[in-house]
Design an enzyme around this catalytic site. Sequence first.
Site, PDB file in Angstrom:
ATOM      1  CB  THR A  73      38.266  53.606  40.110  1.00  0.00           C
ATOM      2  OG1 THR A  73      39.295  53.567  39.135  1.00  0.00           O
ATOM      3  CG2 THR A  73      36.965  53.239  39.456  1.00  0.00           C
ATOM      4  CB  THR A 129      42.320  49.105  42.314  1.00  0.00           C
ATOM      5  OG1 THR A 129      42.184  49.449  40.938  1.00  0.00           O
ATOM      6  CG2 THR A 129      40.998  49.273  43.028  1.00  0.00           C
ATOM      7  CG  ASP A 130      46.134  50.775  38.323  1.00  0.00           C
ATOM      8  OD1 ASP A 130      45.180  49.965  38.319  1.00  0.00           O
ATOM      9  OD2 ASP A 130      46.493  51.432  37.330  1.00  0.00           O
ATOM     10  CE  LYS A 136      43.558  46.501  39.282  1.00  0.00           C
ATOM     11  NZ  LYS A 136      43.601  47.928  38.919  1.00  0.00           N
TER      12      LYS A 136
END
Lengths: 612, 413
Positions: free
Chosen positions: B83, B159-160, B236
């Site tokens: 992202t 980020t996943d 996360k």
Amino acid sequence: MTDFDYEALGLKAGIEIHQQLNTKEKLFSHTPTIIRDSAEHTGEVKRFLRVATSEMGDVDRAAKEEMLSARLFTYYTYDTTGLVEIDEQPPAPLNPDALDLVLTIAKMFDMTPLPQIHTMRKMIVDGSATSGFQRTALVALNGAIDQTCRIETVAVEEDACQRVTDQVFSVDRLGIPLIEITTAPCMRTPEQVHDVAQYIGMTLRSTGRVKRGLGTIRQDVNVSIRDGARVEIKGVQELDLIAEVVRREVQRQLSLLAIKDELAARNALVNGEVYDVTSVFAKTQSQVLKKAKVILGTVLHGFAGLVGMEIQPGRRLGSEMSDYAKKCGVGGLFHTDELPAYGVTAEEVAVLKESLGAGEQDAVIIVAATEQKSRCAMQMIIRRAKMAMEGVPEETRKMLEGGSTAYMRPLPGAARMYPETDILPVPVSRKYWESIATPELLTDKAERFISAYGLDAGMAHQMAFSEKLPLFERAVSEGIRPVFAARTILASLKELGRAGISPDAIPDDSVIAVMKAVEAGHAAKEAVSEILSACARGMTLDEAIATVAPAFSREELQELVRTIVSERVDFIKSRGKAALGPVMGVVMKEVRGRIDGKVVSEVLDEELGRII
Amino acid sequence: MTFSNSDPVHVAFAGLDLHGIYISGSDGNAVVKLSSGYNICVPEVLCTPAPECSAAQPHHAAAEPLKQDANLPLLSIISTGGTIASTVDYRTGAVSSKFTAEDIIRSIPELAGIARYHTAQPFNVLSENMNPAMWQELARAVRDEIAAGAAGVIVTHGTDTMLYSAAAVSFMLTTPVPVIFVGAQRSADRPSSDNAMNAICSAKAGVSDLGEVVVCMHATSDDVECALHRATRVRKNHTSRRDAFQSIGRAPVGMVSYPDGAVTLGKDAVLRGTHELRLLDRLESRCALLQYYPGMDPAVFDAFSGYAGLVIAGTGLGHVGTDCIAKIAALTAAGTLVVMTSQCQAGDVCDRVYETGRDLLDAGVVEGGSMLPEVALVKLMWVLGNTTRREDAVRMMQTNLKGELDYDLGREM
């Protein structure tokens, strides 16, 4: 103000109307469309915004100007707002109720719907949207208002945050669905602008599905005259002011054109040189100048008298320059057309002009702030001064109280639009479009209330445009006589309003029940307001009737009348039939609101007959 | 008639002659950008060429060379996608990773005041498409940058799965300088993106006194502070919030305030220069992670037959249903190293409290302490890639190597 021959001046005006839709949920979030008191906020987040490029690689000029000063914005959140509003979650799909309503309105204007609705992001970095953009989608194109005026586009978009103070915003309003109706620049007089805005507003309200009240509808007006420029004036909330705003803008553009001609005649010059004049004011008594770290000045050759010239009520060319300067975070500027003043002495002005070599026909502008802010402000002032030599700049402006305007930002361009990648396109099938039913216009309704229900013209119009229209239509459909229903709803609402009771505090069911009770003879029509007011205080209908105005039976009335008559036998005998009026008054004092006056008159007549 | 992106077109629609730029087409429909900037979708047959209008040229490629201040420390930015580097993709209409490290530096001018930069892009993927081979490639790239003199390395990452990559690099690489993983939860093409603040904080951390692998992301929903999370202790915890990343079972090793960029390191932060540069990049990828759930069919364990290692995210203190224990015993007997972790948010595994736990220990299960299941998986791959003897592997799994455990386990053995 002198009125102009607008057609001769080549006035062209168009409007954009933004109306909040009364849907249950927001446009891209499942939270309710409720406006809150900012004092009730339950949390806050702090954010910076930075300008992003369009997918074509451009940066919008209006956005760029907003970024001249980096600001940390604070957003108030509530228990009725969610993560979408603070840009912490992707948006929900486009609210189908909102789209349905916008399509309905588009159909009322005979428009053509787009086969697929593509949501866009319209960049706004003034802080009023936490994401830095407003989501918007074109829904339909090319509609008709009347013979002379067209609607270009209808879009559905989300409302922005409400500003609490300069850099504090409230996210309760953010995301409420709006319909945006953009007309062609087809209006030629200020009055026509008013009439078109009024007609569109009426059409919107005819759906019965838009929000009502102050701030729920906002008009932007686009105005230009021949040789002038397109100026967009944002946020005109009162319909009654819209024509005045147009008149004043015409006046402003004419004044700016006159200034341009005068500057040309004087061979005016803006050379853009900026001088540090801090030392000139070393011993100044001016509070503003004393505080400043740096004072900068520039000479506008040939501008004397024109900077201070009024261009519309309360506004001068100097105010326009000041608006531009404020983009850099300065408080404003001083110009020699208004000095000496504000603690600046005539001597200081003389020294200032002399040190900069300014002659009698020249104006000097000074700005006092930090070095960085002053430099930035000076560049903006010089830019605006150069524009004065060109005439009228294209601008987005905001309305001030009374109908004058101030500069906000350049007109935005196409670069502010970016596809909203988080929302799938929504198809609008031909079948769906054809299935949409359009409501009756309120003006047509009023006509029908006169012809079919026998309401007088005033009452018919008032009823059709009232927020209580649905209640009236329900009452009539439930068999209550239309004239009685209209009178009850309009008069009692007014009375309750005067007593400080909100008409919304009384459920429609209660109003209907009271009207039915009156029609059945269980309550007097004179007592309707009092009964409703008791209902608003929390009583049930039966309690209210029993407490406020217990119904009076004919038998009870006969008893009361006999007592009163027996106490006045001599008077009645002496006056004969003429005694009816005075005695009626005495009786009514006791029973008003509890039994119909017609019944009282009948009973009294009977009893008097026994004596006379 | 076929059009290409940016062709000027006329659109005959609603009785109007509209002008716009052809953007894309599919299934007989064309997306056209009108001069107002709005995109509309109309049947492509309604479009005709508008040769009299000049074609709009997208100018993504900024030609100017990067301005670098030779007096500033050298940072490396390794971009892997995600992202933080995303922009619109007209193929799907969604965002995809397209930005290079250079684009990131250009779009965030503040970075130029913090360091000078060298950039590398070993690959460009959304992080759900990462795999152990890419972790190895990434670790080598980081090693190369440090060896070439970088004072710090910034890895931009989706980020996943950022925590997997960060943990993998943490195990494979011993570093004398900070290695900062950074991402964004809001795409870079929006004014509110967290990419700029996260990137600026990561650059500040990159030139700080830190000497370990961390994840740098928003500490709260506000744009005021980033947290530096130890790579082996971060998770996360939210699908979309800016402050999704949180240290588990411990405080972040540091904070970076914004916009001033002041870095504050915690007492146990590993400092710059503490370790020598060393890369041990072998991984055993035949390892798996299994989340136990009530009623799980014991046959599920058969799927892992032949695996070198299996991490179980068990319930509570580290349990699975009793009917699974025989299967686990069979796996360990066949040579699979089975490590027990917990699906609880935080806390130690302890298989000595309940009967089931003791049976698990008897079946050969190794307790994973407070290791996060994801981290235990990555560590197991690394451990099994670097040892052949089971006893060594067990000892390493229970030794705190990179902060993944609160203390060394199993010393009583």
